[in-house]
Scaffold this motif. Sequence first.
Motif, PDB file in Angstrom:
ATOM      1  N   ARG A  19       0.832  -1.199   0.000  1.00 12.39           N
ATOM      2  CA  ARG A  19       0.000   0.000   0.000  1.00 12.39           C
ATOM      3  C   ARG A  19       0.872   1.257   0.000  1.00 12.39           C
TER       4      ARG A  19
ATOM      5  N   GLN B  95       2.499   5.208  -7.056  1.00 13.09           N
ATOM      6  CA  GLN B  95       1.254   5.938  -7.351  1.00 13.09           C
ATOM      7  C   GLN B  95       0.264   5.103  -8.158  1.00 13.09           C
TER       8      GLN B  95
ATOM      9  N   GLY C 243       1.418   1.751  -3.802  1.00 16.30           N
ATOM     10  CA  GLY C 243       0.343   2.735  -3.793  1.00 16.30           C
ATOM     11  C   GLY C 243       0.847   4.155  -3.680  1.00 16.30           C
ATOM     12  N   GLY C 244       1.760   4.389  -2.726  1.00 19.14           N
ATOM     13  CA  GLY C 244       2.303   5.735  -2.543  1.00 19.14           C
ATOM     14  C   GLY C 244       3.475   6.021  -3.453  1.00 19.14           C
TER      15      GLY C 244
ATOM     16  N   LYS D  98       2.482   7.985   2.503  1.00 18.63           N
ATOM     17  CA  LYS D  98       1.387   7.001   2.486  1.00 18.63           C
ATOM     18  C   LYS D  98       1.400   6.163   3.754  1.00 18.63           C
TER      19      LYS D  98
ATOM     20  N   THR E  12       6.300   7.350  -0.427  1.00 17.52           N
ATOM     21  CA  THR E  12       6.060   6.108   0.317  1.00 17.52           C
ATOM     22  C   THR E  12       5.857   6.406   1.800  1.00 17.52           C
TER      23      THR E  12
ATOM     24  N   ASN F 243      -3.175   2.870  -8.678  1.00 13.24           N
ATOM     25  CA  ASN F 243      -4.557   3.091  -8.275  1.00 13.24           C
ATOM     26  C   ASN F 243      -4.863   2.373  -6.965  1.00 13.24           C
ATOM     27  N   GLU F 244      -5.351   3.123  -5.995  1.00 18.16           N
ATOM     28  CA  GLU F 244      -5.618   2.560  -4.674  1.00 18.16           C
ATOM     29  C   GLU F 244      -6.690   1.486  -4.712  1.00 18.16           C
ATOM     30  N   GLN F 245      -7.663   1.650  -5.604  1.00 18.45           N
ATOM     31  CA  GLN F 245      -8.736   0.655  -5.698  1.00 18.45           C
ATOM     32  C   GLN F 245      -8.201  -0.683  -6.190  1.00 18.45           C
TER      33      GLN F 245
ATOM     34  N   ILE G 184      -5.236  -1.927  -5.613  1.00 16.52           N
ATOM     35  CA  ILE G 184      -4.561  -2.578  -4.484  1.00 16.52           C
ATOM     36  C   ILE G 184      -5.578  -3.104  -3.483  1.00 16.52           C
ATOM     37  N   ASN G 185      -6.615  -2.337  -3.205  1.00 18.41           N
ATOM     38  CA  ASN G 185      -7.639  -2.782  -2.259  1.00 18.41           C
ATOM     39  C   ASN G 185      -8.367  -4.011  -2.774  1.00 18.41           C
TER      40      ASN G 185
ATOM     41  N   ILE H  27      -1.864   6.168   6.368  1.00 16.52           N
ATOM     42  CA  ILE H  27      -2.567   4.947   6.759  1.00 16.52           C
ATOM     43  C   ILE H  27      -2.450   4.724   8.262  1.00 16.52           C
TER      44      ILE H  27
END
Length: 208
Positions: free
Chosen positions: A105, A113, A109-110, A172, A169, A115-117, A119-120, A176
């Motif tokens: 994440r 960069q 994710g950070g 992020k 990084t 897409n956060e969706q 990874i989720n 979180i």
Amino acid sequence: MTKQGKFIVIEGLEGAGKSTAMATVQRWLEKHGHQVVCTREPGGTPLAEQLRTLVKHADPAEQIAAETELLLMYAARVQLLRNVIEPALAAGQCILADRHDLSSRAYQGGGRQLNEQLINDLRKALLGNTQPDLTLYLDIDPAIGLSRAAHRGQLDRIEQEQLAFFERTRAKYLAIAHSEPGIVIIDAAQSIEQVATALENALAEVML
């Protein structure tokens, strides 16, 4: 019936002192009567270790797509989860891991960069309900951490990224950690003794 074990993760940027923290946490857990299984990500099984080599030491002539890196991380993670983490927890052992899902994440994710969706969705589909009981995030200024890492020897592919990558990084990680339960931020710029005390205090809150 065997009591379910605990899942503890050490997180942080390069040079944050994760190896020293792992040793400190392992000693504390064993002192308090827990059987500890130590592992790392990516890695921890024969196949996952091969994937680790691909991620960290890929041919520099070929650029690895950020999505490819993410999928390799999750492939290694699922192997570790199914073959080591879940069986150990079911046997009542404590799993102590150098990195887990929070790394993806933060880094992919950070740093990357992505897409956060995306990874989720991977997290939900592949990891199920297994998640750490406690995550200890060692926070450090990226410039200081990279300087420490450089003194250890040759840097791997990810460690050679630009400072801005690690700044994203870290941002992020902190975002979180401040918004989700079960994550304790440890100031890794403190002395080794102060970090050890902070780690032990966090463990006592969850384990005693």
